[in-house]
Enzyme design. Structure first.
Site, PDB file in Angstrom:
ATOM      1  N   MET A 169       0.835  -1.182   0.000  1.00  0.00           N
ATOM      2  CA  MET A 169       0.000   0.000   0.000  1.00  0.00           C
ATOM      3  C   MET A 169       0.875   1.238   0.000  1.00  0.00           C
ATOM      4  O   MET A 169       1.949   1.259   0.552  1.00  0.00           O
ATOM      5  CB  MET A 169      -0.945   0.005   1.200  1.00  0.00           C
ATOM      6  CG  MET A 169      -0.253  -0.227   2.520  1.00  0.00           C
ATOM      7  SD  MET A 169      -1.441  -0.439   3.848  1.00  0.00           S
ATOM      8  CE  MET A 169      -0.447  -1.414   4.950  1.00  0.00           C
ATOM      9  N   GLY A 209      -4.497  -8.897   3.511  1.00  0.00           N
ATOM     10  CA  GLY A 209      -4.061  -7.744   2.736  1.00  0.00           C
ATOM     11  C   GLY A 209      -3.712  -6.592   3.649  1.00  0.00           C
ATOM     12  O   GLY A 209      -3.373  -6.772   4.819  1.00  0.00           O
ATOM     13  N   CYS A 210      -3.814  -5.389   3.126  1.00  0.00           N
ATOM     14  CA  CYS A 210      -3.486  -4.186   3.903  1.00  0.00           C
ATOM     15  C   CYS A 210      -4.272  -4.164   5.203  1.00  0.00           C
ATOM     16  O   CYS A 210      -5.497  -4.246   5.207  1.00  0.00           O
ATOM     17  CB  CYS A 210      -3.813  -2.950   3.070  1.00  0.00           C
ATOM     18  SG  CYS A 210      -3.671  -1.410   3.984  1.00  0.00           S
ATOM     19  N   TYR A 211      -3.574  -4.008   6.313  1.00  0.00           N
ATOM     20  CA  TYR A 211      -4.256  -4.097   7.597  1.00  0.00           C
ATOM     21  C   TYR A 211      -5.135  -2.898   7.898  1.00  0.00           C
ATOM     22  O   TYR A 211      -5.975  -2.952   8.797  1.00  0.00           O
ATOM     23  CB  TYR A 211      -3.295  -4.354   8.745  1.00  0.00           C
ATOM     24  CG  TYR A 211      -2.009  -3.569   8.815  1.00  0.00           C
ATOM     25  CD1 TYR A 211      -1.907  -2.244   8.404  1.00  0.00           C
ATOM     26  CD2 TYR A 211      -0.873  -4.181   9.340  1.00  0.00           C
ATOM     27  CE1 TYR A 211      -0.710  -1.549   8.502  1.00  0.00           C
ATOM     28  CE2 TYR A 211       0.329  -3.483   9.461  1.00  0.00           C
ATOM     29  CZ  TYR A 211       0.409  -2.168   9.035  1.00  0.00           C
ATOM     30  OH  TYR A 211       1.586  -1.472   9.145  1.00  0.00           O
ATOM     31  N   TRP A 212      -4.998  -1.818   7.157  1.00  0.00           N
ATOM     32  CA  TRP A 212      -5.893  -0.678   7.378  1.00  0.00           C
ATOM     33  C   TRP A 212      -7.352  -1.090   7.245  1.00  0.00           C
ATOM     34  O   TRP A 212      -8.178  -0.767   8.095  1.00  0.00           O
ATOM     35  CB  TRP A 212      -5.601   0.418   6.367  1.00  0.00           C
ATOM     36  CG  TRP A 212      -4.294   1.103   6.513  1.00  0.00           C
ATOM     37  CD1 TRP A 212      -3.442   1.046   7.575  1.00  0.00           C
ATOM     38  CD2 TRP A 212      -3.686   1.973   5.550  1.00  0.00           C
ATOM     39  NE1 TRP A 212      -2.340   1.827   7.334  1.00  0.00           N
ATOM     40  CE2 TRP A 212      -2.452   2.405   6.116  1.00  0.00           C
ATOM     41  CE3 TRP A 212      -4.057   2.419   4.297  1.00  0.00           C
ATOM     42  CZ2 TRP A 212      -1.605   3.279   5.425  1.00  0.00           C
ATOM     43  CZ3 TRP A 212      -3.224   3.284   3.610  1.00  0.00           C
ATOM     44  CH2 TRP A 212      -2.002   3.709   4.169  1.00  0.00           C
TER      45      TRP A 212
END
Length: 224
Positions: A1, A51-54
C-alpha cells in the site's frame, strides 16, 4: 500500500480515487459456518491476515462485539522483531495482520470468519489483495487454539464447496507464533484518515458492504 502524506493535495487525490473506474474487491455473501469455535474465555482473541491491515482493522472495528482491533504482523519466525519497513520487503515471512479481541457472547469466531471472507478478503488471490502484492499481503488465518483451528479449516472447506468463487481457495491456516503491533501511525488508520485515497478506493467500500450485508452485526461507532 502507498504510504501517506497529509499534504494539501490529498483532497484532490481523494477525488481522483473516488472517480476512478477501478473498484474494491467483490463482496460476496459467504455461507453461515457449519462448524464454530466454542469459547473458553469471557473475551476471546483471533488473528486474521487479509491484505493491507488498514481495511481489515477498519472493518472489524465496526463489528458489534469486537472490543479491540489492532494492526500488526504475524506469520514470521518466532522471536524475530519486525516493523513495517522490514515486512514491506516481502521476504520476512510476516504478513500484515489484525488481532481482534471480541466478546463471544455477542459475536462468534465463525461469524468473524464469515464477515472476513464476505467483505474483507478474497480467499482465491494468492499473495495479494486488491492493489497490494507480495507474501506480506497473503490471506491467512492464525488460530490461537484447537477450537479455532477446527472451525477455520472446516470453513475453508465449506467455502471451496460453496461455488461462490471460480478459482480455488488459497487462504491458509498457519501456526500462530506471536503477534507484533504495528506503529501508532498505522492504528485506527481508516478512522483517522477517512479521505485518504487508498481508504476511499479500497476500504470504504468494504465498510459499506459490512453495513449493507450484515446490518445486525454493524455498529456505526468503531471500537477503541
Amino acid at each position: 500500500m502507498t504510504r501517506r502524506s497529509k499534504a494539501p493535495f490529498l483532497l484532490f487525490l481523494a477525488a481522483l480515487a473516488a472517480a476512478s473506474p477501478l473498484h474494491a474487491e467483490r463482496a460476496v455473501q459467504a455461507p453461515v459456518p457449519k462448524v464454530d469455535a466454542a469459547p473458553s474465555r469471557r473475551l476471546e482473541t483471533a488473528v486474521f491476515a487479509g491484505g493491507c491491515y488498514w481495511g481489515v482493522e477498519g472493518v472489524f472495528s465496526h463489528v458489534k462485539g469486537v472490543r479491540l482491533a489492532v494492526s500488526g504482523f504475524a506469520g514470521g519466525p518466532k522471536g524475530r522483531r519486525v516493523d513495517y519497513a522490514a515486512v514491506s520487503g516481502g521476504d520476512t515471512g510476516f504478513a500484515e495482520a489484525v488481532r481482534v479481541t471480541y466478546d463471544p457472547a455477542q459475536i462468534s469466531y465463525g461469524s468473524l470468519l464469515r464477515i472476513f471472507f464476505s467483505v474483507i478478503a478474497d480467499p482465491t488471490t494468492l499473495n495479494h489483495q486488491g492493489p497490494d502484492h507480495g507474501t506480506q499481503y497473503r490471506s491467512a488465518l492464525f488460530p490461537l487454539n484447537g477450537e479455532q483451528e477446527r472451525a477455520a479449516r472446516a470453513y475453508l472447506v465449506q467455502l471451496g464447496q460453496s461455488g461462490l468463487w471460480r478459482d480455488p481457495i488459497v487462504t491458509r491456516v498457519e501456526p500462530f507464533a506471536g503477534f507484533q503491533d504495528a506503529g501508532r501511525d498505522h492504528q485506527d488508520f481508516m478512522r483517522k484518515n477517512p479521505l485518504h485515497p487508498y481508504i476511499l478506493r479500497w476500504d470504504k467500500p468494504k465498510l459499506a458492504a459490512l453495513r449493507s450485508m450484515f446490518p445486525a452485526q454493524y455498529r456505526d461507532k468503531p471500537s477503541a
